[in-house]
Design a protein around this motif. Structure first.
Motif, mmCIF file in Angstrom:
data_model
loop_
_atom_site.group_PDB
_atom_site.id
_atom_site.type_symbol
_atom_site.label_atom_id
_atom_site.label_comp_id
_atom_site.label_asym_id
_atom_site.label_seq_id
_atom_site.Cartn_x
_atom_site.Cartn_y
_atom_site.Cartn_z
ATOM 1 N N ALA A 114 0.827 -1.177 0.054
ATOM 2 C CA ALA A 114 -0.055 -0.047 -0.027
ATOM 3 C C ALA A 114 1.052 1.318 -0.036
ATOM 4 O O ALA A 114 0.293 2.289 0.068
ATOM 5 C CB ALA A 114 -0.838 -0.057 1.174
ATOM 6 N N GLY A 115 2.326 1.075 0.207
ATOM 7 C CA GLY A 115 2.982 2.312 0.215
ATOM 8 C C GLY A 115 3.018 2.921 1.424
ATOM 9 O O GLY A 115 3.309 4.203 1.422
ATOM 10 N N VAL A 116 2.650 2.290 2.585
ATOM 11 C CA VAL A 116 2.576 2.970 3.694
ATOM 12 C C VAL A 116 4.114 2.522 4.589
ATOM 13 O O VAL A 116 4.435 1.410 4.633
ATOM 14 C CB VAL A 116 1.672 2.262 4.707
ATOM 15 C CG1 VAL A 116 1.415 3.110 6.002
ATOM 16 C CG2 VAL A 116 0.170 2.696 4.004
ATOM 17 N N PRO A 117 4.679 3.492 5.076
ATOM 18 C CA PRO A 117 5.833 3.357 5.655
ATOM 19 C C PRO A 117 5.615 2.296 7.174
ATOM 20 O O PRO A 117 4.495 2.543 7.810
ATOM 21 C CB PRO A 117 6.471 4.741 6.434
ATOM 22 C CG PRO A 117 5.864 5.863 5.631
ATOM 23 C CD PRO A 117 4.466 4.945 5.162
ATOM 24 N N CYS A 118 6.394 1.461 7.310
ATOM 25 C CA CYS A 118 6.348 0.438 8.434
ATOM 26 C C CYS A 118 7.801 0.491 9.309
ATOM 27 O O CYS A 118 8.509 0.034 8.700
ATOM 28 C CB CYS A 118 6.103 -0.996 7.854
ATOM 29 S SG CYS A 118 5.472 -2.215 9.163
ATOM 30 N N LEU A 119 7.607 0.637 10.576
ATOM 31 C CA LEU A 119 8.764 0.529 11.479
ATOM 32 C C LEU A 119 8.580 -1.030 12.205
ATOM 33 O O LEU A 119 7.700 -1.181 12.864
ATOM 34 C CB LEU A 119 8.701 1.533 12.515
ATOM 35 C CG LEU A 119 9.730 1.478 13.712
ATOM 36 C CD1 LEU A 119 11.002 1.250 12.781
ATOM 37 C CD2 LEU A 119 9.480 2.524 14.574
ATOM 38 N N SER A 120 9.555 -1.920 12.049
ATOM 39 C CA SER A 120 9.537 -2.918 12.875
ATOM 40 C C SER A 120 10.452 -2.890 13.980
ATOM 41 O O SER A 120 11.372 -1.946 14.373
ATOM 42 C CB SER A 120 10.686 -4.055 12.254
ATOM 43 O OG SER A 120 10.972 -4.962 13.048
ATOM 44 N N LEU A 121 9.556 -3.125 15.282
ATOM 45 C CA LEU A 121 10.109 -2.787 16.451
ATOM 46 C C LEU A 121 9.994 -4.030 17.538
ATOM 47 O O LEU A 121 8.905 -4.349 17.624
ATOM 48 C CB LEU A 121 9.122 -1.858 17.135
ATOM 49 C CG LEU A 121 9.732 -1.043 18.588
ATOM 50 C CD1 LEU A 121 8.938 0.211 18.674
ATOM 51 C CD2 LEU A 121 9.012 -1.979 19.622
ATOM 52 N N ASP A 122 10.972 -4.796 17.692
ATOM 53 C CA ASP A 122 11.115 -5.987 18.382
ATOM 54 C C ASP A 122 12.682 -6.561 18.735
ATOM 55 O O ASP A 122 13.522 -5.767 18.281
ATOM 56 C CB ASP A 122 10.437 -7.258 17.522
ATOM 57 C CG ASP A 122 11.381 -7.614 16.075
ATOM 58 O OD1 ASP A 122 12.589 -7.339 15.971
ATOM 59 O OD2 ASP A 122 10.687 -7.545 14.969
ATOM 60 N N LEU A 160 13.588 -1.099 14.516
ATOM 61 C CA LEU A 160 14.314 -0.782 15.920
ATOM 62 C C LEU A 160 14.422 -1.913 16.695
ATOM 63 O O LEU A 160 13.553 -2.480 16.941
ATOM 64 C CB LEU A 160 13.385 0.373 16.186
ATOM 65 C CG LEU A 160 13.590 0.893 17.876
ATOM 66 C CD1 LEU A 160 15.143 1.460 17.935
ATOM 67 C CD2 LEU A 160 12.623 1.694 18.230
ATOM 68 N N VAL A 161 15.565 -2.187 16.912
ATOM 69 C CA VAL A 161 15.941 -3.284 17.587
ATOM 70 C C VAL A 161 15.855 -2.959 19.190
ATOM 71 O O VAL A 161 16.552 -2.192 19.658
ATOM 72 C CB VAL A 161 17.347 -3.959 17.378
ATOM 73 C CG1 VAL A 161 17.633 -5.236 18.289
ATOM 74 C CG2 VAL A 161 17.532 -4.411 15.774
ATOM 75 N N GLY A 331 15.063 1.853 28.516
ATOM 76 C CA GLY A 331 15.183 2.397 27.070
ATOM 77 C C GLY A 331 13.765 3.183 26.736
ATOM 78 O O GLY A 331 13.705 3.483 25.468
ATOM 79 N N ASN A 332 12.568 3.098 27.430
ATOM 80 C CA ASN A 332 11.560 3.543 27.112
ATOM 81 C C ASN A 332 11.554 4.940 26.469
ATOM 82 O O ASN A 332 10.952 5.225 25.238
ATOM 83 C CB ASN A 332 10.489 3.790 28.254
ATOM 84 C CG ASN A 332 9.786 2.495 28.835
ATOM 85 O OD1 ASN A 332 10.926 1.642 29.338
ATOM 86 N ND2 ASN A 332 8.754 2.330 29.387
ATOM 87 N N GLU A 333 12.042 6.153 27.070
ATOM 88 C CA GLU A 333 12.194 7.475 26.557
ATOM 89 C C GLU A 333 12.955 7.346 25.339
ATOM 90 O O GLU A 333 12.491 8.039 24.334
ATOM 91 C CB GLU A 333 12.719 8.283 27.528
ATOM 92 C CG GLU A 333 11.824 8.393 28.809
ATOM 93 C CD GLU A 333 11.853 7.229 29.834
ATOM 94 O OE1 GLU A 333 10.897 7.357 30.702
ATOM 95 O OE2 GLU A 333 12.902 6.432 29.606
ATOM 96 N N PHE A 334 14.125 6.799 25.178
ATOM 97 C CA PHE A 334 14.633 6.670 23.862
ATOM 98 C C PHE A 334 13.918 5.879 22.636
ATOM 99 O O PHE A 334 14.104 6.555 21.659
ATOM 100 C CB PHE A 334 16.192 5.893 24.339
ATOM 101 C CG PHE A 334 16.968 5.822 22.851
ATOM 102 C CD1 PHE A 334 17.870 6.849 22.433
ATOM 103 C CD2 PHE A 334 17.162 4.525 22.078
ATOM 104 C CE1 PHE A 334 18.637 6.897 21.382
ATOM 105 C CE2 PHE A 334 18.029 4.634 21.037
ATOM 106 C CZ PHE A 334 18.587 5.565 20.732
ATOM 107 N N VAL A 339 10.335 6.163 17.818
ATOM 108 C CA VAL A 339 8.940 6.172 17.257
ATOM 109 C C VAL A 339 8.210 7.226 16.820
ATOM 110 O O VAL A 339 7.489 7.394 15.840
ATOM 111 C CB VAL A 339 8.164 5.109 18.276
ATOM 112 C CG1 VAL A 339 6.622 5.070 17.866
ATOM 113 C CG2 VAL A 339 8.827 3.897 18.416
ATOM 114 N N GLU A 340 8.235 8.284 17.667
ATOM 115 C CA GLU A 340 7.466 9.501 17.378
ATOM 116 C C GLU A 340 8.147 10.122 16.023
ATOM 117 O O GLU A 340 7.308 10.746 15.211
ATOM 118 C CB GLU A 340 7.680 10.402 18.743
ATOM 119 C CG GLU A 340 7.036 11.864 18.312
ATOM 120 C CD GLU A 340 5.668 11.837 18.209
ATOM 121 O OE1 GLU A 340 5.044 12.374 17.491
ATOM 122 O OE2 GLU A 340 4.841 10.822 18.821
#
Length: 348
Positions: A114-122, A160-161, A331-334, A339-340
């Motif tokens: 769909a052409g939507v950016p996707c961030l892997s976070l795991d 984002l690892v 690592g929450n704030e970082f 993500v923001e």
């Protein structure tokens, strides 16, 4: 406000807890989750959820259950076309600004189409996106697990690892690494050093495990057997989130499997760890390997319990504690900052 489509791995509830924690950190955005199994129940706490199958790992008798894992994969891929078509319609209706994925198979593929950016976070991408110096004996496990992660879960446009250990990232754009993200309740308990050992095991336990615990010269609080009882130095407790975290925050050290979430929480509280990873689960083995390599604890094999090594660990606990306390495992704030930025710009 942004609209975020968030795919989450359905089994092993650490994925869902991390996703729920992240969503709560961004109340200004609208989240729609795509997940399966136990994660669906967790994420329905205040959020809309669409269920979809996902390839996952099955365990039996504290080891990888390969037939069950393959059967789930076959069932999932048999419905690949229809599930991707359904997600395509969902993207058309929801119109997400970005997508996120916590080790979920379908959302990154649908987002790319769909052409939507996707961030892997795991955490799992620590295996494939970081440089490792490992024993030759685990070469096949590394290669086969990397193949699975690359082929099934690497269709996102950025990564984002999340990891309590920080190996150097391999060269490449749109990738970053962060210390662990913790659920809010972790921060409600103050860390102290008590006499008891905290044991958490959620998989089937080998028969030699409880007798080993009975030889330890400390009180032991045990979660994971779903019963309330006292047997000598052992106190068995049924699961309670607040109870588990309170007992962890106040213990001398932790004995657990190789799951990243619980290990990260224990390290945040400054606790040394004895890790017994599930046989055949390479990611858990890697977590235990780095735990011992970095001097944070001891890596043991549940199927070859070493009472001598366990007894010797007591003499090294304080040294491990000092090394753990020297590191910031929050690592929450970082991570939330990254993500923001991705939500705003569609890239890292």
């Amino acid at each position: 406000m942004a609209r975020i489509l968030y795919g989450v791995h359905g089994s092993q509830h650490g994925h869902a807890i991390r996703a729920l924690t992240l969503a709560r950190a961004f109340p200004q955005h609208e989240f729609l989750f795509v997940t399966s199994e136990e994660a669906a129940g967790i994420l329905r706490r205040g959020h809309r959820v669409e269920t979809v199958l996902n390839p996952g790992t099955r365990y039996k008798n504290y080891a990888l259950d390969l037939p069950a894992t393959v059967a789930l994969a076959v069932k999932t891929f048999a419905r690949r076309g229809s599930e991707l078509a359904r997600l395509g319609r969902l993207i058309e209706d929801f119109k997400p600004d970005v997508c996120l994925s916590d080790y979920e198979y379908f959302v990154p593929i649908a987002a790319r189409r769909a052409g939507v950016p996707c961030l892997s976070l795991d955490h799992q991408h620590v295996i494939t996106l970081c440089e490792h110096q490992l024993p030759r004996a685990v070469w096949w496990d590394l290669a086969s697990t990397s193949f699975s992660v690359d082929r099934l879960f690497s269709n996102s446009t950025a990564h984002l690892v999340i990891s309590f250990y920080q190996p150097p990232l391999k060269p490449g754009a749109q990738r970053a690494i962060s210390p662990p993200i913790h659920r809010e309740k972790v921060f409600e308990h103050e860390a102290t050093v008590g006499e008891h050992i905290l044991v958490y095991q959620s998989c089937s336990i080998c028969p030699r495990f409880v007798p080993l615990l009975q030889t330890l010269g400390r009180p032991v609080i045990v979660y994971g057997y779903n019963r309330e009882a006292r047997e000598g130095n052992l106190t068995f407790k049924k699961f309670s989130e607040d109870g588990l975290l309170a007992d962890m925050a106040s213990c001398a050290y932790v004995i657990c499997g190789g799951g990243h979430t619980l290990m990260s929480e224990a390290l945040f509280y400054g606790k040394p760890i004895v890790s017994l990873p599930v046989k055949g689960a390479f990611e858990q083995w890697l977590n235990a390997f780095y735990l011992e390599k970095l001097g944070y604890g001891l890596h043991l094999d549940m199927h070859k319990l070493d009472e001598t090594a366990m007894a010797g660990f007591e003499s090294r606990v304080e040294g491990c504690r000092e090394r753990v306390r020297a590191v910031d495992f929050r690592g929450n704030e970082f991570a939330f900052g990254i993500v923001e930025r991705f939500v705003r710009d569609g890239r890292l």
